[in-house]
Design a protein around this motif. Sequence first.
Motif, PDB file in Angstrom:
ATOM      1  N   UNK A  22       0.817  -1.216   0.000  1.00  0.00           N
ATOM      2  CA  UNK A  22       0.000   0.000   0.000  1.00  0.00           C
ATOM      3  C   UNK A  22       0.848   1.264   0.000  1.00  0.00           C
ATOM      4  N   UNK A  23       2.133   1.134   0.287  1.00  0.00           N
ATOM      5  CA  UNK A  23       2.983   2.325   0.328  1.00  0.00           C
ATOM      6  C   UNK A  23       3.666   2.604  -1.010  1.00  0.00           C
ATOM      7  N   UNK A  24       3.382   1.759  -1.979  1.00  0.00           N
ATOM      8  CA  UNK A  24       4.044   1.942  -3.274  1.00  0.00           C
ATOM      9  C   UNK A  24       3.003   1.825  -4.389  1.00  0.00           C
ATOM     10  N   UNK A  25       2.085   2.777  -4.399  1.00  0.00           N
ATOM     11  CA  UNK A  25       1.018   2.752  -5.400  1.00  0.00           C
ATOM     12  C   UNK A  25       1.153   3.961  -6.318  1.00  0.00           C
ATOM     13  N   UNK A  26       1.280   3.664  -7.588  1.00  0.00           N
ATOM     14  CA  UNK A  26       1.324   4.740  -8.581  1.00  0.00           C
ATOM     15  C   UNK A  26       0.091   4.590  -9.460  1.00  0.00           C
ATOM     16  N   UNK A  27      -0.725   5.612  -9.435  1.00  0.00           N
ATOM     17  CA  UNK A  27      -2.028   5.529 -10.108  1.00  0.00           C
ATOM     18  C   UNK A  27      -2.090   6.583 -11.195  1.00  0.00           C
ATOM     19  N   UNK A  28      -1.970   6.122 -12.427  1.00  0.00           N
ATOM     20  CA  UNK A  28      -2.077   7.028 -13.568  1.00  0.00           C
ATOM     21  C   UNK A  28      -3.525   6.955 -14.024  1.00  0.00           C
ATOM     22  N   UNK A  29      -4.234   8.082 -13.891  1.00  0.00           N
ATOM     23  CA  UNK A  29      -5.671   8.094 -14.140  1.00  0.00           C
ATOM     24  C   UNK A  29      -5.987   8.945 -15.355  1.00  0.00           C
ATOM     25  N   UNK A  30      -7.040   8.545 -16.074  1.00  0.00           N
ATOM     26  CA  UNK A  30      -7.439   9.261 -17.286  1.00  0.00           C
ATOM     27  C   UNK A  30      -8.951   9.426 -17.260  1.00  0.00           C
ATOM     28  N   UNK A  31      -9.411  10.631 -17.547  1.00  0.00           N
ATOM     29  CA  UNK A  31     -10.851  10.859 -17.488  1.00  0.00           C
ATOM     30  C   UNK A  31     -11.338  11.652 -18.689  1.00  0.00           C
ATOM     31  N   UNK A  32     -12.562  11.387 -19.086  1.00  0.00           N
ATOM     32  CA  UNK A  32     -13.248  12.219 -20.069  1.00  0.00           C
ATOM     33  C   UNK A  32     -13.594  13.568 -19.466  1.00  0.00           C
ATOM     34  N   UNK A  33     -14.052  14.463 -20.335  1.00  0.00           N
ATOM     35  CA  UNK A  33     -14.182  15.871 -19.967  1.00  0.00           C
ATOM     36  C   UNK A  33     -15.379  16.134 -19.053  1.00  0.00           C
ATOM     37  N   UNK A  34     -16.379  15.263 -19.048  1.00  0.00           N
ATOM     38  CA  UNK A  34     -17.513  15.510 -18.155  1.00  0.00           C
ATOM     39  C   UNK A  34     -17.100  15.511 -16.696  1.00  0.00           C
ATOM     40  N   UNK A  35     -15.972  14.889 -16.403  1.00  0.00           N
ATOM     41  CA  UNK A  35     -15.473  14.908 -15.033  1.00  0.00           C
ATOM     42  C   UNK A  35     -15.300  16.322 -14.499  1.00  0.00           C
ATOM     43  N   UNK A  36     -15.120  17.268 -15.395  1.00  0.00           N
ATOM     44  CA  UNK A  36     -14.930  18.662 -14.974  1.00  0.00           C
ATOM     45  C   UNK A  36     -16.249  19.410 -14.823  1.00  0.00           C
ATOM     46  N   UNK A  37     -17.352  18.739 -15.068  1.00  0.00           N
ATOM     47  CA  UNK A  37     -18.640  19.383 -14.863  1.00  0.00           C
ATOM     48  C   UNK A  37     -19.079  20.248 -16.027  1.00  0.00           C
ATOM     49  N   UNK A  38     -20.264  20.865 -15.837  1.00  0.00           N
ATOM     50  CA  UNK A  38     -20.848  21.656 -16.913  1.00  0.00           C
ATOM     51  C   UNK A  38     -20.518  23.144 -16.802  1.00  0.00           C
ATOM     52  N   UNK A  39     -19.793  23.508 -15.784  1.00  0.00           N
ATOM     53  CA  UNK A  39     -19.413  24.911 -15.640  1.00  0.00           C
ATOM     54  C   UNK A  39     -18.553  25.355 -16.809  1.00  0.00           C
ATOM     55  N   UNK A  40     -18.557  26.648 -17.082  1.00  0.00           N
ATOM     56  CA  UNK A  40     -17.825  27.159 -18.233  1.00  0.00           C
ATOM     57  C   UNK A  40     -16.356  27.383 -17.869  1.00  0.00           C
ATOM     58  N   UNK A  41     -15.513  26.580 -18.476  1.00  0.00           N
ATOM     59  CA  UNK A  41     -14.072  26.731 -18.253  1.00  0.00           C
ATOM     60  C   UNK A  41     -13.387  26.660 -19.604  1.00  0.00           C
ATOM     61  N   UNK A  42     -12.360  27.441 -19.767  1.00  0.00           N
ATOM     62  CA  UNK A  42     -11.699  27.458 -21.068  1.00  0.00           C
ATOM     63  C   UNK A  42     -11.138  26.096 -21.444  1.00  0.00           C
ATOM     64  N   UNK A  43     -10.577  25.390 -20.474  1.00  0.00           N
ATOM     65  CA  UNK A  43      -9.892  24.144 -20.830  1.00  0.00           C
ATOM     66  C   UNK A  43     -10.847  23.002 -21.177  1.00  0.00           C
ATOM     67  N   UNK A  44     -12.142  23.203 -20.954  1.00  0.00           N
ATOM     68  CA  UNK A  44     -13.077  22.149 -21.358  1.00  0.00           C
ATOM     69  C   UNK A  44     -13.869  22.529 -22.604  1.00  0.00           C
ATOM     70  N   UNK A  45     -13.501  23.621 -23.241  1.00  0.00           N
ATOM     71  CA  UNK A  45     -14.094  23.915 -24.550  1.00  0.00           C
ATOM     72  C   UNK A  45     -13.688  22.832 -25.545  1.00  0.00           C
ATOM     73  N   UNK A  46     -14.555  22.588 -26.503  1.00  0.00           N
ATOM     74  CA  UNK A  46     -14.248  21.564 -27.498  1.00  0.00           C
ATOM     75  C   UNK A  46     -12.909  21.830 -28.172  1.00  0.00           C
ATOM     76  N   UNK A  47     -12.695  23.092 -28.560  1.00  0.00           N
ATOM     77  CA  UNK A  47     -11.500  23.407 -29.332  1.00  0.00           C
ATOM     78  C   UNK A  47     -10.233  23.333 -28.497  1.00  0.00           C
ATOM     79  N   UNK A  48     -10.361  23.349 -27.177  1.00  0.00           N
ATOM     80  CA  UNK A  48      -9.199  23.263 -26.306  1.00  0.00           C
ATOM     81  C   UNK A  48      -8.905  21.813 -25.901  1.00  0.00           C
ATOM     82  N   UNK A  49      -9.972  21.098 -25.561  1.00  0.00           N
ATOM     83  CA  UNK A  49      -9.788  19.738 -25.052  1.00  0.00           C
ATOM     84  C   UNK A  49      -9.715  18.709 -26.176  1.00  0.00           C
TER      85      UNK A  49
END
Lengths: 350, 350, 350, 350
Positions: free
Chosen positions: A174-201
């Motif tokens: 348990x002391x040596x866990x490396x977790x490389x995680x990948x998520x789709x953009x909905x994880x960031x919610x529906x709020x307006x953020x530049x980095x989740x615009x279609x043209x950015x992401x």
Amino acid sequence: MHDKIRIGVLGASGYTGADLVRLAARHPHVEIAALTANTHAGKEMGAVFPHLAILDLPRLKAWEEVDWSELDAVFCGLPHGTTQEITAAVLSANPKARIIDMSADFRLRDASVYAEWYGHEHQAPALQEEAVYGLTEHYRALIKDARLIACPGCYPTAVLMALLPLVRQNMIDARDLIIDAKSGVTGAGRGLKQNTLFAEAGEGLSPYSVGKHRHAPEIEQEIGVAAGMPVTVNFTPHLIPMSRGELVTCYVRLGEGVTAGDLRQRLVEDYASEPFVHVLPEGGVPQTQNVRGSNYVQIGVFPDRIPGRALVIAAIDNLVKGSAGQALQNMNVAFGLEEGEGLLQLALFP
Amino acid sequence: MHDKIRIGVLGASGYTGADLVRLAARHPHVEIAALTANTHAGKEMGAVFPHLAILDLPRLKAWEEVDWSELDAVFCGLPHGTTQEITAAVLSANPKARIIDMSADFRLRDASVYAEWYGHEHQAPALQEEAVYGLTEHYRALIKDARLIACPGCYPTAVLMALLPLVRQNMIDARDLIIDAKSGVTGAGRGLKQNTLFAEAGEGLSPYSVGKHRHAPEIEQEIGVAAGMPVTVNFTPHLIPMSRGELVTCYVRLGEGVTAGDLRQRLVEDYASEPFVHVLPEGGVPQTQNVRGSNYVQIGVFPDRIPGRALVIAAIDNLVKGSAGQALQNMNVAFGLEEGEGLLQLALFP
Amino acid sequence: MHDKIRIGVLGASGYTGADLVRLAARHPHVEIAALTANTHAGKEMGAVFPHLAILDLPRLKAWEEVDWSELDAVFCGLPHGTTQEITAAVLSANPKARIIDMSADFRLRDASVYAEWYGHEHQAPALQEEAVYGLTEHYRALIKDARLIACPGCYPTAVLMALLPLVRQNMIDARDLIIDAKSGVTGAGRGLKQNTLFAEAGEGLSPYSVGKHRHAPEIEQEIGVAAGMPVTVNFTPHLIPMSRGELVTCYVRLGEGVTAGDLRQRLVEDYASEPFVHVLPEGGVPQTQNVRGSNYVQIGVFPDRIPGRALVIAAIDNLVKGSAGQALQNMNVAFGLEEGEGLLQLALFP
Amino acid sequence: MHDKIRIGVLGASGYTGADLVRLAARHPHVEIAALTANTHAGKEMGAVFPHLAILDLPRLKAWEEVDWSELDAVFCGLPHGTTQEITAAVLSANPKARIIDMSADFRLRDASVYAEWYGHEHQAPALQEEAVYGLTEHYRALIKDARLIACPGCYPTAVLMALLPLVRQNMIDARDLIIDAKSGVTGAGRGLKQNTLFAEAGEGLSPYSVGKHRHAPEIEQEIGVAAGMPVTVNFTPHLIPMSRGELVTCYVRLGEGVTAGDLRQRLVEDYASEPFVHVLPEGGVPQTQNVRGSNYVQIGVFPDRIPGRALVIAAIDNLVKGSAGQALQNMNVAFGLEEGEGLLQLALFP
């Protein structure tokens, strides 16, 4: 036969709220009795989410307008930090209500850890004491009678489903866990953020919140409980150009004499009777496509070429098993229904 | 209460076949009794479509191995041109079977038109006589008793849902129809083609089959029936960088004194009791996102700035209402079930 | 050999501004002397657009801080409605400056049409008189000496490149033009809007601004000039799940005795010596993929199955030929450089 | 002034071949004298890659038809396993030719490792002896005079750019490297495979070749050279729903007393004069969007929350710096040109 469970969904204008409505509207034992979205109060749900316009739903209102006494269960899909007070108000107005919170407000057992990572004091420490961590497969017995269920974050759900049985048996370090995680953009919610615009992401990918994502302490908390000691993990999320889906690639160090095959066997056995967990056969590769829109989890185990190491990889839909689906699964448990009720839709592929 | 309807799915290794399995597996009155895929005979369905691996399904076999007598309904998702002979064989072995064909083999009422567009003689002209065109909302009465149901193509489904009521009432000019159609990549099937590779189809769009797409004669046939005269339409499809979804933008010339509002009103009234058709309020914009993964249709009507013209726009999911969903809807009709049984999942958005 | 042309880019924090910088930074005869972005004044350009961080660029400033006298050319990539006043200020401070405007502020020759579509009075009607419409291939002679060049909108660029030669020769009926247009999401700019979020725009498509897009009057103006009479066109844009690229499918009625082949021949001849226009051979299909990131235009012509009609289809990159690239092309013309200088990068495919 | 370098591109119908043509066609000192693609021999390049149709290029031929004596440099973009024999043939026909191989055929210094990973004996072991590993920034001096340059794989390029300076200085532990890699779909080439269809790869992600990707031994070879000992690394690639771009997230163990800041400082200094390497300032996040279509590399360094560990993350365009761009960069070195000649296009963002 049950009477219908009357539910309210707070924060129905967010993606998790909407996905809960999508599922709950077709649940045979649920009646959607209240929907809130303070910035959209007064609107039809279909004006905010046109894919739900065909449903006959209550109009959106402010949460202050809800009559809590008419609800059996309250799902909270509010921004982090706002649910603590509301929960107290709901339970004071209707002590029999079951609160199923999809935010982070009650996930961290230690209020000081909450304060450190969320930047303000916990507003309802007494309720925190009472909250049950809603990772259904691992806390089912407690969820059954809980008044306040704190559903896990999407990443912790995937990670813990993959690792908890192995940490508990001390099969991995348990002391040596490396977790490389990948998520789709909905994880960031529906709020307006530049980095989740279609043209950015779109057509690109990058890590984010390296070394400081708020799901790290949540993962550490639960891994720590299972390991019986405090742990620090590496948790590094990446933003992927897709809407839904989450994959965690966990790099683990094997215990003495343990093989990757042993890990797989442990998971197969532990999850043998779980309706939503699919531990893949040897060589089987988890893909988020295979669980898209569904409450299923895929888990695969691989040997590492570095001796003494292995990979455990899990895929979920971040909005379903990672949020709204698991919340409904918890409701099913809490109300004594079949656990799969309303949740057995298969993945939408392609 | 019905006994379960025992179905076979021919061509289960294609996208429409798989989507039929996805839906049928959760249909309360269906039992999937046979699955065929000749090039994959002997494999598990989950090996061909991992998102279905959690189901307990019959192993894939060659269609020649199927015992037709044990099936109540046979869904055909085979490549165009192969179903005519198979249908004859099935009905000869089991005259009570209902054939629900998702290919183009029985869509064209005139065998010579078939021969012209598909490049070979029709192999079962007698069966063609008997076939019913399976656009559920418009041929429901015939479908009820049909032995052979020829489900429409995906594009014709969207176009005809939008235009048939208007042509029938002579509210638009059937001789002046311009149909600009857009489809996601699954419309091209799972076969390996260079132009449907991710790197080719992604981040770009183009028209295809300009002036020669096989759905044109099918649209013309049905528009012609409604108009009571032969018609030629412009039908121009485009390939869009998304997996599912289809949108048809129909540019129409209004009849004398008719307004766009009249068209909308007509559609609202004609489809008032249809469970799957959503005629949008004035200004409402159809979006494929709103019907993704579902059997719903969205239709919107807009005035054109050119006087005397209007736009009728429809959105469907090409694999569901455009194929597998409508096929199941037809099965429900043919077997006297509730028409929405097994088909009421809401769109998966986002 | 030219001295370097010293340019300023106003509105450098938008996509068109950034694409202009991308191209201008590698133009052998250009020096980027000033960059403005009022909400980001004081920042490095690389902080706003990390892909440009490797360049040695002037820091962003407010446009009020620019010393106009040091600039030879000023590119305006500002939101519509703000350029009219700024242009007047620039030209008053430096009458020799050439203004190359990428906004809509000077595109409409008739100030009353501007007021109708943009909702406010034109602020610089005298300058409007002087402005030259910057569709390079068709207004080259005027651009050469213009002080104020109003670059066309992205959609008008594609439409007019496809149709102007045909309307001018009366080969198609200017009163019967149906233009179904499709654009990638960058066309909506970098501003935060819900409908351009990845999770909203991805995996779906829809029309927008049906019957009321501001590019309609611009198209009508130029088609009208070529036709010698006022015209109203159908122009219907759709939002496509990709970042860059624009395709216009123009449905046209042929003049008496004219064939689709004649249209193609006309375009081939008119554009024979144009470096950026590729009229495709018979059957050739325009694809936005083929022009992505480049200043090239692809045009294809197809016969319609409806007698007397044809299709003319054009593809461009909306940010390059549709905006920043054409602006630089105009600068090359205005300063007597090789027209392709700095603009000959090939499309980025895949 | 140089005369033009006459180049041949073998395998011009693949993505790397086409990207080489895209870049070489605008290189001021290059003449594309021969293009081969055996399955497309006789066709125009524009028929195979329409985005290149505007170029005046030699017709595709079979490689057996090439007159090697007229070429100064031969770029090989052939499938792995075919270049060994061809190279021998070329050099025998024209001993002065420079071979710049983009395949894996000469990357592995040890022929037995090659045989183990590629499944057949090396066909040209003597040439292998002579081959120089073409990671430009690290083998520039050897590349200058090499007759046979084996360009690195795309993943090894990204990994080695990030780690080589650190391993060489013993700042990180070469025996404890976990490399989570993510690539766009073009990495799989233009061949027809089910998993690279748009509908399969889109809106989803998954790992692949876990524990058995052929780039692992290549990474291990070069890390091993730098470390002065044999090493085994974890290298786990994932397929991302985008066309271009590659990101490697390297989890490293720090040497005694070394900090993440030290790593960053080392990289900044080592790459200070490199035109294509951008080591980001503290907190800077590599994004594949920022290098799309370009030859640039972005590298970021982050501390890990686990004490004694850090992350080194690099982003490249897999087809440019990961293949065709680096190949041209090597040609520039080999022929004494400015290293950036023809390669300075900025990233195409958005």
